[in-house]
Design an enzyme around this catalytic site. Structure first.
Site, mmCIF file in Angstrom:
data_model
loop_
_atom_site.group_PDB
_atom_site.id
_atom_site.type_symbol
_atom_site.label_atom_id
_atom_site.label_comp_id
_atom_site.label_asym_id
_atom_site.label_seq_id
_atom_site.Cartn_x
_atom_site.Cartn_y
_atom_site.Cartn_z
ATOM 1 N N CYS A 1 0.895 -1.158 0.000
ATOM 2 C CA CYS A 1 0.000 0.000 0.000
ATOM 3 C C CYS A 1 0.933 1.207 0.000
ATOM 4 C CB CYS A 1 -0.906 0.043 1.231
ATOM 5 S SG CYS A 1 -1.807 1.611 1.308
ATOM 6 N N CYS B 1 -0.469 4.140 2.546
ATOM 7 C CA CYS B 1 -0.433 3.972 4.003
ATOM 8 C C CYS B 1 -0.170 2.516 4.356
ATOM 9 C CB CYS B 1 -1.694 4.516 4.639
ATOM 10 S SG CYS B 1 -3.231 4.058 3.794
ATOM 11 N N CYS C 1 -2.967 -0.213 3.850
ATOM 12 C CA CYS C 1 -4.180 -0.994 3.598
ATOM 13 C C CYS C 1 -3.823 -2.469 3.415
ATOM 14 C CB CYS C 1 -4.904 -0.449 2.365
ATOM 15 S SG CYS C 1 -5.419 1.252 2.626
HETATM 16 FE FE FE Z 1 -3.286 2.089 2.985
#
Ligand code: FE
Length: 198
Positions: A107, A110, A112
């Site tokens: 990700c 961030c 995820c």
């Molecule tokens: Fe994320």
């Protein structure tokens, strides 16, 4: 007397632990949550949700071609057949590794991650180094996980998001059909399902 180091149970709590306790106490005091809810969430992620769920999905796909087809068609629904689902797993997509293709998940924004089948992400998955380098130099990052991908295997890097979360379906062992499903489950690791290990 023995010369074992003091048990961690006797060590003083860390600054982080104290901060978490203080935040929980404040939220409870303001009636925004109850301690039971916090305990239930911790119990869920310590005992019921984690890579063992994803491993069960993978093993089933290895031994049951119809299940595998459903999993690749609609992962959220197929994972639900085994009783897994919920927060951060509403839109799952399963990526199948083949002899010619290897998939790996990151990700970039961030962290995820498909919670119902993998639990909470490892620390390195959230690091800025992994998130940026997996896009710029994925083969080098894989090599640091001990994974050397032959040049003729296509590498696909998938960027997870809040909308879509990915699970890698690793290559099945050649003798998968002859082995008990529980043994197959035990052979699948979190890193296989993120794709950093082939
Ligand atoms: Fe994320």
């Amino acid at each position: 007397m023995n010369d074992q180091p003091a048990s961690p149970a006797h060590a003083s709590p860390s600054v982080t632990a104290l901060r978490i306790e203080a935040i929980e106490a404040l939220l409870v005091e303001r009636r925004l949550i109850t301690s039971d809810v916090v305990d239930a969430i911790i119990d869920t992620y310590e005992h019921h949700v984690g890579p063992m769920n994803g491993a069960r999905v993978v093993a089933r796909a290895w031994v049951d071609p119809d299940y595998r087809a459903r999993l690749l068609e609609d992962a959220t629904s197929a994972v639900g057949e085994l009783g897994f689902g919920g927060a951060e797993g509403e839109h799952l997509v399963v990526l199948e590794n083949t002899d010619a293709v290897h998939n790996v998940v990151v990700c970039t924004l961030c962290s995820c991650y498909p919670w119902p089948v993998l639990g909470l992400p490892p620390r390195w998955y959230k690091s800025s180094a992994y998130r940026s380098r997996m896009v710029r130099e994925p083969r080098a990052v894989l090599a640091e996980f001990g994974t050397t991908l032959p040049d003729d295997v296509e590498l696909r890097v998938w960027d997870s998001s809040a909308e879509v979360r990915y699970l890698v379906l690793p290559l099945a062992p050649g003798d998968a059909a002859d082995r008990p499903e529980d043994e197959l489950v035990a052979s699948v690791t979190r890193d296989h399902m993120i794709g950093v290990v082939r």
